[in-house]
Write an enzyme that holds these catalytic residues in place. Sequence first.
Site, PDB file in Angstrom:
ATOM      1  N   CYS A   1     -20.345  14.331 -10.108  1.00 56.12           N
ATOM      2  CA  CYS A   1     -19.290  13.442  -9.620  1.00 56.12           C
ATOM      3  C   CYS A   1     -19.290  12.100 -10.352  1.00 56.12           C
ATOM      4  O   CYS A   1     -18.252  11.472 -10.509  1.00 56.12           O
ATOM      5  CB  CYS A   1     -19.461  13.180  -8.124  1.00 56.12           C
ATOM      6  SG  CYS A   1     -19.688  14.654  -7.122  1.00 56.12           S
TER       7      CYS A   1
ATOM      8  N   GLU B   1     -24.643  16.270   7.082  1.00 59.50           N
ATOM      9  CA  GLU B   1     -23.526  17.206   7.090  1.00 59.50           C
ATOM     10  C   GLU B   1     -24.050  18.613   7.357  1.00 59.50           C
ATOM     11  O   GLU B   1     -25.093  18.994   6.843  1.00 59.50           O
ATOM     12  CB  GLU B   1     -22.804  17.188   5.737  1.00 59.50           C
ATOM     13  CG  GLU B   1     -22.124  15.882   5.435  1.00 59.50           C
ATOM     14  CD  GLU B   1     -21.453  15.879   4.068  1.00 59.50           C
ATOM     15  OE1 GLU B   1     -20.671  14.952   3.830  1.00 59.50           O
ATOM     16  OE2 GLU B   1     -21.729  16.784   3.247  1.00 59.50           O
TER      17      GLU B   1
ATOM     18  N   CYS C   1     -16.007  17.095  -6.263  1.00 61.29           N
ATOM     19  CA  CYS C   1     -15.742  18.440  -5.744  1.00 61.29           C
ATOM     20  C   CYS C   1     -14.241  18.700  -5.645  1.00 61.29           C
ATOM     21  O   CYS C   1     -13.473  17.864  -5.183  1.00 61.29           O
ATOM     22  CB  CYS C   1     -16.413  18.615  -4.397  1.00 61.29           C
ATOM     23  SG  CYS C   1     -18.217  18.479  -4.479  1.00 61.29           S
TER      24      CYS C   1
ATOM     25  N   ASP D   1     -24.471  14.662  -2.387  1.00 63.15           N
ATOM     26  CA  ASP D   1     -24.425  15.487  -1.185  1.00 63.15           C
ATOM     27  C   ASP D   1     -24.590  16.961  -1.515  1.00 63.15           C
ATOM     28  O   ASP D   1     -25.266  17.712  -0.812  1.00 63.15           O
ATOM     29  CB  ASP D   1     -23.090  15.297  -0.469  1.00 63.15           C
ATOM     30  CG  ASP D   1     -22.982  13.948   0.203  1.00 63.15           C
ATOM     31  OD1 ASP D   1     -23.976  13.215   0.226  1.00 63.15           O
ATOM     32  OD2 ASP D   1     -21.888  13.620   0.707  1.00 63.15           O
TER      33      ASP D   1
ATOM     34  N   CYS E   1     -17.894   9.794  -5.558  1.00 62.17           N
ATOM     35  CA  CYS E   1     -18.450  10.756  -4.617  1.00 62.17           C
ATOM     36  C   CYS E   1     -18.277  10.229  -3.197  1.00 62.17           C
ATOM     37  O   CYS E   1     -17.890   9.080  -2.989  1.00 62.17           O
ATOM     38  CB  CYS E   1     -19.921  11.028  -4.938  1.00 62.17           C
ATOM     39  SG  CYS E   1     -20.552  12.567  -4.216  1.00 62.17           S
ATOM     40  N   ASP E   2     -18.587  11.075  -2.229  1.00 56.93           N
ATOM     41  CA  ASP E   2     -18.190  10.867  -0.839  1.00 56.93           C
ATOM     42  C   ASP E   2     -18.519   9.487  -0.271  1.00 56.93           C
ATOM     43  O   ASP E   2     -17.683   8.848   0.363  1.00 56.93           O
ATOM     44  CB  ASP E   2     -18.866  11.913   0.055  1.00 56.93           C
ATOM     45  CG  ASP E   2     -18.519  13.327  -0.330  1.00 56.93           C
ATOM     46  OD1 ASP E   2     -17.923  13.515  -1.406  1.00 56.93           O
ATOM     47  OD2 ASP E   2     -18.845  14.250   0.426  1.00 56.93           O
ATOM     48  N   LYS E   3     -19.758   9.028  -0.454  1.00 57.93           N
ATOM     49  CA  LYS E   3     -20.190   7.800   0.213  1.00 57.93           C
ATOM     50  C   LYS E   3     -19.982   6.562  -0.635  1.00 57.93           C
ATOM     51  O   LYS E   3     -19.797   5.473  -0.115  1.00 57.93           O
ATOM     52  CB  LYS E   3     -21.676   7.905   0.613  1.00 57.93           C
ATOM     53  CG  LYS E   3     -22.034   9.162   1.369  1.00 57.93           C
ATOM     54  CD  LYS E   3     -21.116   9.406   2.547  1.00 57.93           C
ATOM     55  CE  LYS E   3     -21.342  10.766   3.176  1.00 57.93           C
ATOM     56  NZ  LYS E   3     -21.138  11.915   2.280  1.00 57.93           N
TER      57      LYS E   3
ATOM     58  N   SER F   1     -19.336  18.323   6.064  1.00 57.05           N
ATOM     59  CA  SER F   1     -18.821  18.127   4.717  1.00 57.05           C
ATOM     60  C   SER F   1     -17.318  18.313   4.737  1.00 57.05           C
ATOM     61  O   SER F   1     -16.773  19.047   5.574  1.00 57.05           O
ATOM     62  CB  SER F   1     -19.445  19.158   3.772  1.00 57.05           C
ATOM     63  OG  SER F   1     -18.706  19.267   2.581  1.00 57.05           O
TER      64      SER F   1
END
EC number: 4.2.1.9
Length: 558
Positions: free
Chosen positions: A54, A447, A196, A86, A127-129, A473
């Site tokens: 990512c 998650e 992702c 993640d 990325c996610d966070k 997730s």
Amino acid sequence: MCDTPNMRKHSSEVVDGIEAAPARAMLRAVGFTDEDFNKPQIGIASTWAMVTPCNMHINKLADEAEKGANAAGGKAVVFNTITISDGIANGTVGMKYSLVSREIIADSIEAVAGCEGFDGIVAIGGCDKNMPACIMGMARLNRPSIFVYGGTIKPGAGHTDIISVFEAVGQHAKGELNAIQVKQIEEVAIPGPGSCGGMYTANTMASAIEALGMSLPGSSAQNAVSDEKMSDCYRAGQQVLELLKKDIKPSDIMTKKAFENSIRVVIALGGSTNAVLHFLAMAHTVGVDLTLDDFVRLGETTPVLADLRPSGKYMMSELVAIGGIQPLMKRMLAQGLLHGDCLTVTGKTLAENLADVADYPEGQDIIRDFDKPIKADSHLIVLKGNLAPEGSMAKITGKEGLFFQGNARVYASEEDALQGILNGEVVAKDVIVIRYEGPKGGPGMREMLSPTSAVMGKGLGKDVALITDGRFSGGSHGFVVGHITPEAAEGGPIALIENGDVITIDAVTREISVNVSDEDMAKRRAHWTAPAPKYTRGVLAKYAKTVSSASEGAVTDK
């Protein structure tokens, strides 16, 4: 917000006057010239790291943002912050650090930009966070700022992605795939840089931030490796100088109406439940009053229109190919679902940005028309009841059904639940209960991607439900409910459930309940004791002591 008088240290304070000679000497060593000392300093926050695809390319994107800022008359300074993966950590103890990293990243951007006195900030996340963290860090200092998304990954061979690999593990447990077939999927699913590939948390948050007005138009829907993404970074570097001239700050953009726009866009896209957690945290940081009730209110009149993974069939790269989210927002504006007068980082309003946007091409079926939605109202369902009196979050597109009732199958950790699913302990009509995985109890609110993927891989997606005080997730799908509050570690009702209790989940009435009387629950509570802290020092211990409830965004500065 942290934008108080004693925090307003800017670059001119660092380099002006004879007393600033030591600071200038330090800056000369990193490449400053006499001319640079008279320019606005722009911090370029890079989340580059080789721990995840990512973010593996973001150093190059940061270089482009630096060039853009310098070309526009600023002096850019690139600095790094951490990121985690993640996808690598999911299903392991390491995942406890995932949500914690959001706070660390926000803290570090605030600390570096505040200490160095940057006049403006460009933050690049992938990325996610790290994406909501970038917004939180910039909002705390409230200086002219732009967020840039690192971009989405391209599909793997056979239209695969990371979720294909997780679900292959479950298919192997069911006997549908052998080890060689799992390895073949593993080898091709992640072909290179980028986040992702479905409407998982990364693409959800990128879309949310663009709709919020904190990214340049189009930033959320570009492939990670593309000329468009390089240009996006260069233009962001330039544009932050314009924001500086006009004194447009995050608090001018991130208003309650802007959050409402962003929430509606995420609903239309069928986005991740993690967005709710991050919306609450970002709003808290910028001083906007946002609660779970706002998601209920907005969700009643906002349809799900995007047929994107994990619940749908298309990937983000395919949405990129037809124009991204700008045409969707233009359609939503025409339907009266968005506030067109919200200011954005272009210096223009949302309506002005969308004025010349072309519609999607004829024949595409990724984004549905309003008269043929995937779901007429939100898939992000806030559920309350005697099992979650402060609220919980479900992601229900309607494909899973709207009602589930079954017998509790209780596990005290993600690992135990995963083994129970893989070894056949979980059967049809079970409600899998995974507790002590909340923000405090985990700690870190892991998650549940491994258990949900195992459920889907085992072919139980329509036959069982899963509830947890942890989270999911963006790749999770099925009949799942997370963010249950109060969490088990605080003595919430989820801590008192026993195997065999009948649990009811009703997405129509928005209720989640267990058929145990108040009297019996009180008896169980009298015998319950709080577990000892799992960590007594280090970042997880600090997090457990300071983190707020999931219903408040799991922030650490409440």
